[in-house]
Design a protein around this motif. Structure first.
Motif, mmCIF file in Angstrom:
data_model
loop_
_atom_site.group_PDB
_atom_site.id
_atom_site.type_symbol
_atom_site.label_atom_id
_atom_site.label_comp_id
_atom_site.label_asym_id
_atom_site.label_seq_id
_atom_site.Cartn_x
_atom_site.Cartn_y
_atom_site.Cartn_z
ATOM 1 N N ALA A 89 0.836 -1.209 0.000
ATOM 2 C CA ALA A 89 0.000 0.000 0.000
ATOM 3 C C ALA A 89 0.865 1.252 0.000
ATOM 4 O O ALA A 89 0.671 2.167 -0.807
ATOM 5 C CB ALA A 89 -0.927 -0.015 1.215
ATOM 6 N N VAL A 90 1.834 1.283 0.903
ATOM 7 C CA VAL A 90 2.643 2.500 1.018
ATOM 8 C C VAL A 90 3.574 2.652 -0.182
ATOM 9 O O VAL A 90 3.767 3.749 -0.690
ATOM 10 C CB VAL A 90 3.420 2.497 2.346
ATOM 11 C CG1 VAL A 90 4.443 3.604 2.369
ATOM 12 C CG2 VAL A 90 2.446 2.655 3.485
ATOM 13 N N ALA A 91 4.117 1.526 -0.663
ATOM 14 C CA ALA A 91 4.999 1.618 -1.827
ATOM 15 C C ALA A 91 4.240 2.169 -3.033
ATOM 16 O O ALA A 91 4.766 3.005 -3.775
ATOM 17 C CB ALA A 91 5.592 0.248 -2.141
ATOM 18 N N THR A 92 2.975 1.756 -3.218
ATOM 19 C CA THR A 92 2.218 2.287 -4.349
ATOM 20 C C THR A 92 1.906 3.776 -4.131
ATOM 21 O O THR A 92 1.922 4.561 -5.075
ATOM 22 C CB THR A 92 0.904 1.512 -4.549
ATOM 23 O OG1 THR A 92 0.257 1.357 -3.296
ATOM 24 C CG2 THR A 92 1.154 0.152 -5.154
ATOM 25 N N LEU A 93 1.627 4.135 -2.877
ATOM 26 C CA LEU A 93 1.381 5.557 -2.571
ATOM 27 C C LEU A 93 2.596 6.396 -2.951
ATOM 28 O O LEU A 93 2.471 7.442 -3.605
ATOM 29 C CB LEU A 93 1.083 5.705 -1.072
ATOM 30 C CG LEU A 93 0.832 7.106 -0.564
ATOM 31 C CD1 LEU A 93 -0.602 7.508 -0.882
ATOM 32 C CD2 LEU A 93 1.073 7.213 0.930
ATOM 33 N N VAL A 94 3.761 5.922 -2.544
ATOM 34 C CA VAL A 94 4.989 6.663 -2.844
ATOM 35 C C VAL A 94 5.237 6.656 -4.353
ATOM 36 O O VAL A 94 5.649 7.664 -4.926
ATOM 37 C CB VAL A 94 6.180 6.062 -2.073
ATOM 38 C CG1 VAL A 94 7.449 6.822 -2.391
ATOM 39 C CG2 VAL A 94 5.912 6.112 -0.579
ATOM 40 N N ALA A 95 4.969 5.523 -4.993
ATOM 41 C CA ALA A 95 5.184 5.440 -6.438
ATOM 42 C C ALA A 95 4.305 6.447 -7.177
ATOM 43 O O ALA A 95 4.744 7.082 -8.148
ATOM 44 C CB ALA A 95 4.886 4.022 -6.926
ATOM 45 N N ALA A 96 3.075 6.617 -6.717
ATOM 46 C CA ALA A 96 2.188 7.586 -7.368
ATOM 47 C C ALA A 96 2.716 9.000 -7.185
ATOM 48 O O ALA A 96 2.694 9.815 -8.115
ATOM 49 C CB ALA A 96 0.774 7.464 -6.793
ATOM 50 N N ALA A 97 3.217 9.280 -5.975
ATOM 51 C CA ALA A 97 3.770 10.613 -5.732
ATOM 52 C C ALA A 97 4.976 10.855 -6.640
ATOM 53 O O ALA A 97 5.147 11.955 -7.184
ATOM 54 C CB ALA A 97 4.160 10.757 -4.266
ATOM 55 N N ALA A 98 5.795 9.815 -6.794
ATOM 56 C CA ALA A 98 6.967 9.964 -7.645
ATOM 57 C C ALA A 98 6.546 10.164 -9.102
ATOM 58 O O ALA A 98 7.157 10.953 -9.828
ATOM 59 C CB ALA A 98 7.854 8.733 -7.512
ATOM 60 N N THR A 99 5.497 9.465 -9.521
ATOM 61 C CA THR A 99 5.020 9.634 -10.890
ATOM 62 C C THR A 99 4.547 11.068 -11.107
ATOM 63 O O THR A 99 4.826 11.688 -12.139
ATOM 64 C CB THR A 99 3.859 8.666 -11.170
ATOM 65 O OG1 THR A 99 4.225 7.371 -10.722
ATOM 66 C CG2 THR A 99 3.536 8.620 -12.647
ATOM 67 N N GLN A 100 3.846 11.587 -10.097
ATOM 68 C CA GLN A 100 3.401 12.979 -10.189
ATOM 69 C C GLN A 100 4.608 13.918 -10.283
ATOM 70 O O GLN A 100 4.624 14.846 -11.093
ATOM 71 C CB GLN A 100 2.551 13.339 -8.968
ATOM 72 C CG GLN A 100 2.165 14.818 -8.951
ATOM 73 C CD GLN A 100 1.290 15.164 -7.778
ATOM 74 O OE1 GLN A 100 0.988 14.331 -6.941
ATOM 75 N NE2 GLN A 100 0.869 16.411 -7.723
ATOM 76 N N ALA A 101 5.611 13.618 -9.445
ATOM 77 C CA ALA A 101 6.799 14.466 -9.462
ATOM 78 C C ALA A 101 7.465 14.436 -10.838
ATOM 79 O O ALA A 101 7.880 15.465 -11.365
ATOM 80 C CB ALA A 101 7.776 14.010 -8.380
ATOM 81 N N LEU A 102 7.531 13.239 -11.433
ATOM 82 C CA LEU A 102 8.121 13.113 -12.766
ATOM 83 C C LEU A 102 7.322 13.918 -13.781
ATOM 84 O O LEU A 102 7.877 14.622 -14.619
ATOM 85 C CB LEU A 102 8.158 11.642 -13.187
ATOM 86 C CG LEU A 102 9.313 10.820 -12.636
ATOM 87 C CD1 LEU A 102 9.174 9.371 -13.059
ATOM 88 C CD2 LEU A 102 10.638 11.400 -13.124
ATOM 89 N N ILE C 220 7.940 10.789 4.774
ATOM 90 C CA ILE C 220 7.872 10.077 6.058
ATOM 91 C C ILE C 220 7.717 8.581 5.815
ATOM 92 O O ILE C 220 8.428 7.754 6.401
ATOM 93 C CB ILE C 220 6.678 10.596 6.892
ATOM 94 C CG1 ILE C 220 6.919 12.043 7.328
ATOM 95 C CG2 ILE C 220 6.458 9.714 8.111
ATOM 96 C CD1 ILE C 220 5.690 12.725 7.885
ATOM 97 N N ALA C 221 6.775 8.243 4.926
ATOM 98 C CA ALA C 221 6.517 6.829 4.653
ATOM 99 C C ALA C 221 7.761 6.181 4.050
ATOM 100 O O ALA C 221 8.133 5.065 4.423
ATOM 101 C CB ALA C 221 5.323 6.688 3.716
ATOM 102 N N ALA C 222 8.427 6.910 3.136
ATOM 103 C CA ALA C 222 9.636 6.356 2.520
ATOM 104 C C ALA C 222 10.699 6.119 3.582
ATOM 105 O O ALA C 222 11.328 5.057 3.626
ATOM 106 C CB ALA C 222 10.147 7.304 1.436
ATOM 107 N N ALA C 223 10.872 7.084 4.491
ATOM 108 C CA ALA C 223 11.881 6.936 5.547
ATOM 109 C C ALA C 223 11.537 5.747 6.440
ATOM 110 O O ALA C 223 12.411 4.943 6.785
ATOM 111 C CB ALA C 223 11.980 8.217 6.369
ATOM 112 N N ALA C 224 10.247 5.620 6.800
ATOM 113 C CA ALA C 224 9.841 4.527 7.687
ATOM 114 C C ALA C 224 10.043 3.181 7.000
ATOM 115 O O ALA C 224 10.465 2.210 7.620
ATOM 116 C CB ALA C 224 8.387 4.701 8.107
ATOM 117 N N MET C 225 9.761 3.124 5.689
ATOM 118 C CA MET C 225 9.920 1.873 4.955
ATOM 119 C C MET C 225 11.397 1.489 4.867
ATOM 120 O O MET C 225 11.760 0.324 4.993
ATOM 121 C CB MET C 225 9.375 2.010 3.536
ATOM 122 C CG MET C 225 7.883 2.155 3.466
ATOM 123 S SD MET C 225 7.063 0.607 3.815
ATOM 124 C CE MET C 225 5.730 1.177 4.815
#
Lengths: 304, 232, 292
Positions: A89-102, C220-225
């Motif tokens: 869940a969190v990895a996909t959340l971060v991946a979406a944020a990174a996609t937005q950043a790109l 935060i989530a990235a750091a925690a992971m």
């Protein structure tokens, strides 16, 4: 039909598509993606770029956008689907944020975050703007398509395999389900559906910006629809989409400035009171438990 | 003096059928009470309901004159009802001493002297992780953790399950000692003969109901109990 | 450039503190609090508002209190009810709490950038080749201390022991007399207070706005992971690392690229950490008890 009805119907059908997209990976496979908006955004940008730079017709650009989003799903799914539960869940959340950043960074894509405007008038337009009625038809078609995809998949080997994976992935592997391949397929199809929704939305909105196409609120709204309607069922997400369309329409009419706040509260209520969804049997028991159990000793949650 | 523990018309539904069916039970004072019955009779469900892990649909539970039917488990512990659950459920990653100290949480006095007086075997194990104990040691530690809370009523599920005969005898010899200090003990035991030999009173359960109750001597002539013992 | 790296690392300390709080709640209750970024912003606003009326330390204190209250209410009112339910419900719930906090902040304060004016904001300390922003240095030290305090509380106090026991086995905890719902409430309060305190420090070191919550959450989530469900200081160190990378990349390339870089690091870390694939798989809480 009035414009209001048409735009409400369009919203409803859009919600159905994204809800079914999430339902595939989150409901059927049990992999709760918190980055679904990435594929919506990728689809949107793909349509905009294909129509602008490649001068393709919208009708060619839309299926291509779905393919692009699906391919992006494969790309992200390869590493991410190895994770489970909260990590996924969190990895996909971060991946979406990174996609937005790109999308916001890459100048060619987006004029550095300022957004793209699809040409819809004049001599350079590739496809005439569809108009309110046209978009309602388009989205209705996409909604029917997405429901059909989920309905068909549910009854195929893939659908059964997904549910075994959801219930017990180790067991699934033990009985010979090719779990990795199955999950990846579901994720790619799910991404393609989200890409379709995003692509059609991009044309409808004309102007696409990273902030709008990758808004994480879309992901949560999607999850709320599926949770409310019943994850893993064919028509649950449709019910959820109807409920949330009614809600967002009402809030937009009455309290447009606190839309997100009201939405958040409703999602919270859905999560607490109907965690198994309206589309499943037995839901009413929990929903109305406070009413029916007034006369009997209350069945209380043990942790409070 | 109020009745120690009183259970009135207790009903617990599990999947549409009653796991506990209008059950009545009473412990007047410091007694050693055994709960016997075949698998699925509702013994564990009864104990879990008494300690608050399961909410009953009907009936009431009264501890020392207070109605505790709707209290949270930790509130019941504070009022003196402590449950040693099936499977012991020790905090495996923590040491024995830490497990025992946590038992003292409800009254805040972390002196383990009294518990170690009853269970001197634990003295040498204090620093060991509870997860590394043998079954017998773990059962002693679980009972010790419950005793640390100064219970007025101690519930013990499957007291001798998985224990070697010597270890089981050790635990059974502890029970009268506890009762002599004024504690009431309600324990579940598979071996009916053994339960009858140590208990002051016995409740025989079948399908969620009390089919026979009384001192061991009376029970042996009770028809329902004989049927049940022969059958179960 | 080395100064950019150092100042980025100092700023990363704030992310690190919030990530430590995030990790603590994750390990103890199995919940990833996706409102952590919004809580940071809430803390920033609390500090900013109080600092305008009184002074900055009072603002930080209020931020701590606000975080504690929100965290406790969040756990008792929502997360305790979702224990034992599929994990994504708690995630959706906390995310919408974050959304609600964000939109409340937007309604109350609009989207303007705010900063607490102070003397040390603009002071620069020169240490050899490094030019450090004084406010950043002070904030980093506060964040490191707060992380240490949180870790100490969880590992070396009787309260921390009870909390770890409750996280190992909730039912056994209750049967032992531990007030598990309240304990979890306090855990969430501490975790949220870490975020609001970090947010308060953030408001003292640079401008912030209502919509920064999501970006902070991602960091935060990235750091925690990257830190994993391991010790709190690992999450803190991961925050510092991300901050240093952000500082360096921000110096060389457009700011938006830094988030993309964060994901690359995150994915690499997850791919290298086998426990990510198994540890939380089935139950969502498995193996979280040992807080050693």
């Amino acid at each position: 039909m009035s414009t209001f009805v048409e735009s409400t119907l369009t919203t409803l059908c859009l919600y159905v598509v994204v809800a079914q997209s999430w339902n595939l990976i989150g409901g059927l496979a049990g992999y709760a993606s918190f980055g679904q908006v990435a594929f919506y955004g990728v689809g949107g940008y793909a349509v905009a770029l294909l129509m602008l730079d490649a001068s393709l017709s919208f009708w060619v650009a839309l299926p291509l956008a779905a393919l692009v989003a699906g391919a992006y799903g494969l790309l992200l799914g390869l590493p991410l689907l190895r994770l489970r539960g909260e990590y996924f869940a969190v990895a996909t959340l971060v991946a979406a944020a990174a996609t937005q950043a790109l999308a916001a960074w890459q100048p060619a894509f987006t004029s550095q975050g300022a957004g793209l405007t699809i040409t819809t008038v004049g001599t350079h337009q590739t496809t005439p703007y569809l108009g309110a009625g046209g978009f309602t038809l388009l989205f209705a078609g996409l909604a029917a398509f997405s429901v059909g995809v989920v309905a068909v998949l549910t009854h195929t080997r893939l659908g059964y395999a997904l549910r075994v994976i959801r219930d017990d992935e180790r067991l699934a592997r033990a009985v010979g389900v090719r779990a990795g391949w199955t999950k990846l397929t579901a994720f790619a199809v799910s991404a393609a559906l989200a890409g379709l929704a995003g692509g059609a939305s991009a044309f409808r909105l004309v102007t696409v910006t990273p902030g709008q196409m990758f808004d994480p609120t879309i992901t949560v709204l999607t999850i709320a629809m599926v949770v409310l309607g019943g994850a893993g069922t064919v028509f649950g997400p449709v019910i959820g989409a109807v409920a949330l369309t009614a809600l967002t329409t009402a809030v937009d009419a009455v309290l447009p400035s606190s839309r997100d706040l009201v939405l958040a509260l409703v999602i919270l209520a859905a999560v607490v009171f109907v965690p198994r969804g309206l589309g499943r049997s037995g839901h009413m028991v929990r929903l109305f438990a406070p009413l029916t159990e007034l006369r009997r000793p209350r069945q209380r949650p043990l942790l409070r | 003096m109020a009745v120690r523990l009183r259970v009135d018309q207790l009903t617990v539904m599990r999947r549409q059928s009653a796991a506990i069916d209008r059950l009545e039970l009473q412990i007047d004072g410091a007694e050693l009470v055994a709960l016997v019955g075949p698998n699925g009779a509702g013994k564990t469900t009864l104990l879990r309901t008494l300690s608050g892990l399961i909410a009953p649909q009907q009936g009431s539970i009264t501890l020392l004159g207070t109605d505790i039917t709707h209290l949270a488990p930790e509130e019941r512990v504070k009022r003196g009802l402590v449950h040693v659950p099936e499977g012991r459920r020790l905090f495996g990653a923590l040491s024995v001493a830490e497990n025992l100290e946590l038992g003292c949480w409800c009254h805040g006095d972390r002196d383990l002297g009294r518990v170690l007086g009853w269970l001197p075997e634990l003295q040498s194990l204090l620093e060991q992780p509870a997860g590394s104990l043998s079954t017998a040691e773990a059962q002693l530690c679980a009972v010790g953790r419950a005793l640390a809370a100064n219970p007025a009523v101690l519930l013990i599920d499957e007291i001798s399950l998985g224990l070697a005969p010597a270890a089981a005898s050790r635990l059974f010899s502890l029970l009268p000692e506890l009762v002599s200090t004024g504690m009431a003990v309600l324990f579940v035991e598979q071996d009916v003969g053994r339960a009858l030999s140590v208990a002051d009173r016995v409740y025989a359960l079948d399908r969620g109901r009390v089919v026979a109750a009384g001192p061991p001597g009376e029970l042996l002539v009770h028809k329902a109990f004989r049927d049940f013992e022969l059958g179960g | 450039m080395s100064s950019a790296l150092a100042n980025g690392a100092l700023g990363g300390g704030l992310i690190g503190l919030a990530a430590a709080g995030f990790t603590a709640l994750w390990r103890l209750t199995g919940v990833l609090n996706l409102a952590q970024g919004a809580l940071m912003i809430a803390g920033a606003y609390a500090t900013w508002a109080v600092a305008a009326a009184l002074d900055a330390p009072a603002g930080l204190l209020v931020a701590l209190l606000v975080g504690g209250l929100i965290g406790y209410a969040l756990q008792r009112g929502l997360l305790n009810l979702l224990l034992g339910q599929p994990g994504y419900l708690a995630l959706a719930g906390t995310f919408s709490v974050g959304l609600a906090l964000d939109s409340l902040a937007t309604l109350l304060f609009s989207n303007d950038y705010r900063v607490v004016p102070s003397v040390i904001t603009t002071t620069v300390i020169t240490l050899g080749p490094l030019h450090l922003v004084a406010a950043g240095l002070v904030a980093f030290c506060c964040a490191a201390l707060a992380t240490g305090a949180l870790g100490h509380l969880l590992r070396h106090t009787h309260f921390g022991l009870a909390l770890r026991a409750a996280s190992i086995d909730r039912d056994a905890g209750r049967l032992t007399g531990l007030p598990v719902p309240a304990l979890f409430g306090v855990a969430a309060a501490l975790s949220a207070a870490a975020a609001t305190f970090a947010g308060g420090l953030l408001s003292l070191t640079g401008p912030f706005t209502a919509t920064d919550g999501n970006q902070l959450l991602v960091l935060i989530a990235a750091a925690a992971m990257i830190g994993g469900a391991g010790r709190l200081w690992r999450a803190f160190a991961a925050g510092v690392l991300l901050g240093a990378i952000e500082g360096t990349v921000g110096y060389l390339a457009p700011a938006a690229l830094t988030d993309a870089l964060a994901i690359v690091i995150l994915l690499a870390a997850l791919a290298l950490a086998p426990r990510a694939r198994d540890a939380l798989g089935r139950t969502g809480v498995g193996g979280l008890g040992g807080l050693s």
